[in-house]
Design an enzyme around this catalytic site. Structure first.
Site, PDB file in Angstrom:
ATOM      1  N   ARG A  93      -8.248  50.592  27.060  1.00 54.97           N
ATOM      2  CA  ARG A  93      -9.292  50.038  26.303  1.00 54.97           C
ATOM      3  C   ARG A  93      -9.854  51.246  25.630  1.00 54.97           C
ATOM      4  O   ARG A  93     -10.050  50.959  24.275  1.00 54.97           O
ATOM      5  CB  ARG A  93     -10.466  49.247  26.915  1.00 54.97           C
ATOM      6  CG  ARG A  93      -9.890  48.090  27.497  1.00 54.97           C
ATOM      7  CD  ARG A  93     -10.977  47.297  28.463  1.00 54.97           C
ATOM      8  NE  ARG A  93     -10.866  46.188  29.271  1.00 54.97           N
ATOM      9  CZ  ARG A  93     -10.219  46.072  30.362  1.00 54.97           C
ATOM     10  NH1 ARG A  93      -9.985  47.304  31.002  1.00 54.97           N
ATOM     11  NH2 ARG A  93      -9.722  45.022  30.876  1.00 54.97           N
ATOM     12  N   ASP A 153     -14.847  40.485  34.086  1.00 52.06           N
ATOM     13  CA  ASP A 153     -14.673  41.237  35.411  1.00 52.06           C
ATOM     14  C   ASP A 153     -15.286  40.593  36.344  1.00 52.06           C
ATOM     15  O   ASP A 153     -14.876  40.330  37.811  1.00 52.06           O
ATOM     16  CB  ASP A 153     -14.914  42.733  35.186  1.00 52.06           C
ATOM     17  CG  ASP A 153     -14.490  43.357  33.982  1.00 52.06           C
ATOM     18  OD1 ASP A 153     -13.208  43.820  34.068  1.00 52.06           O
ATOM     19  OD2 ASP A 153     -15.286  43.271  33.111  1.00 52.06           O
ATOM     20  N   ARG A 156     -13.828  37.369  37.309  1.00 48.92           N
ATOM     21  CA  ARG A 156     -12.607  37.665  38.055  1.00 48.92           C
ATOM     22  C   ARG A 156     -12.821  37.942  39.273  1.00 48.92           C
ATOM     23  O   ARG A 156     -12.235  37.239  40.229  1.00 48.92           O
ATOM     24  CB  ARG A 156     -11.966  38.599  37.216  1.00 48.92           C
ATOM     25  CG  ARG A 156     -11.263  38.346  35.938  1.00 48.92           C
ATOM     26  CD  ARG A 156     -10.611  39.508  35.265  1.00 48.92           C
ATOM     27  NE  ARG A 156      -9.857  39.304  33.916  1.00 48.92           N
ATOM     28  CZ  ARG A 156      -9.747  40.053  33.107  1.00 48.92           C
ATOM     29  NH1 ARG A 156     -10.067  41.116  33.110  1.00 48.92           N
ATOM     30  NH2 ARG A 156      -9.017  39.581  31.952  1.00 48.92           N
ATOM     31  N   HIS A 180     -16.611  48.260  31.157  1.00 52.99           N
ATOM     32  CA  HIS A 180     -15.732  47.265  31.087  1.00 52.99           C
ATOM     33  C   HIS A 180     -14.262  48.062  30.893  1.00 52.99           C
ATOM     34  O   HIS A 180     -13.587  48.098  29.630  1.00 52.99           O
ATOM     35  CB  HIS A 180     -15.604  46.428  29.836  1.00 52.99           C
ATOM     36  CG  HIS A 180     -14.619  45.450  29.808  1.00 52.99           C
ATOM     37  ND1 HIS A 180     -14.368  44.494  30.738  1.00 52.99           N
ATOM     38  CD2 HIS A 180     -13.725  45.094  28.761  1.00 52.99           C
ATOM     39  CE1 HIS A 180     -13.303  43.839  30.445  1.00 52.99           C
ATOM     40  NE2 HIS A 180     -13.017  44.004  29.175  1.00 52.99           N
TER      41      HIS A 180
END
Length: 317
Positions: A93, A153, A156, A180
């Site tokens: 990212r 996240d 998840r 993140h």
């Protein structure tokens, strides 16, 4: 007529790619907002999405969807930005930072020129850095600039823990904090199943082991890479998270989400947007919650913040 008038809520979506279109579909299905305007540099794509979504209006309480431009942001309650370069296979990212920060400079200027006075919700990666960029470029109070942070996240993690314990994931309470990205961390010290702490659960059931918990966290941390390898991008999960966050804002819920928020002494950190549990309502971020972290967790959070601050420092803001 009753003096209490119905308040029309408007969401402006900037970016009609896979994440943006999935988010728009989630808004439509759940009837979260009254109006949705879709803005994209490829106007035909935005127009096509609006046309397609409009055909679902007979099945939804949402009343108006159209492809528009930045002038439509002036009356918006929330501007959600999903526009930007996507994460390619093998790319982190953070690799997206320079190209997406340049894109954001133009987007934020265009939104603010409309007279926008609402709340920004940022989902483009690297989300923590770009939320900071949005705050700086917009001049809005930090409470009205929110990043999606570790909301996905955290979802998840709760899903995988629910599978591990054979418990509905909605009864699992646990957070991922930090960037993140690759330096995020699980907050095991505050995790619980319907009020039973994770440590108590482990003692009662003799599982999961510390090694198994680490495996679960790695699956969470690396989930995007595995999904991108298989289908090119991740979009359904984050779209659902964005829709839920939008609902909490518009309904003034005071709900808690692990969003990217600006820290001002919380956790011994400042001048950085990072994923932390925060109370969200109609004004944006009402309060950053200060969890009692373990020494190891505190150290990892500070390391994550250092990585983000270094990335921010590399930009010409």
């Amino acid at each position: 007529m009753d003096d209490c008038q119905f308040k029309v809520s408007r969401v402006a979506l900037v970016g009609s790619g896979a994440v943006g279109a999935s988010y728009a579909f989630a808004l439509l299905n759940q009837g979260i907002t009254s109006e949705l305007v879709i803005i994209d540099r490829n106007f035909q794509k935005a127009e096509g999405d609006a046309m397609d979504l409009n055909h679902g209006l007979p099945f939804s309480p949402l009343s108006k969807i159209w492809a528009g431009d930045y002038e439509d942001c002036g009356e918006a309650d929330i501007v959600v930005i999903t526009a930007g370069a996507g994460q390619a296979p093998g790319e982190t990212r953070m690799d997206l930072i320079n190209k997406n920060s340049r894109i954001f400079k133009d987007i934020i200027a265009s939104v603010m020129n409309s007279g926008f006075k609402g709340i920004f919700v940022i989902a483009t990666n690297p989300v923590d850095v770009l939320t900071y960029v949005t705050w700086k470029y917009s001049g809005l109070p930090a409470s009205r600039v929110i990043g999606s942070g570790t909301i996905l996240d955290t979802a998840r993690l709760r899903f995988l823990l629910g599978q591990e314990f054979d418990v509905d994931s909605r009864n699992v309470h646990a957070y991922i904090m930090g960037e993140h990205g690759d330096t995020e961390l699980p907050v095991w010290s505050n995790a619980n199943i319907a009020g039973l702490s994770l440590m108590e659960y482990k003692a009662q059931h003799n599982n999961p082991t510390d090694e198994r918990l680490e495996e679960i966290f790695v699956q969470v941390r690396d989930a995007a890479y595995h999904i991108i390898e298989r289908k090119g991008a991740t979009y359904y999960g984050i779209a659902m998270g964005l829709a839920r966050l939008t609902k909490a804002i518009l309904n003034n819920e005071n709900s808690v989400f692990s969003v990217s928020a600006l820290l001002d002494s919380e956790y011994g950190l400042d001048d950085v947007y990072i994923g932390v549990p925060a109370i969200i309502n109609r004004d944006g971020i009402r309060e950053v919650l200060k969890l009692n972290l373990s020494d190891t967790e505190q150290e990892k959070l500070h390391h994550s913040a250092t990585v983000l601050k270094k990335a921010i420092a590399s930009l010409d803001l």
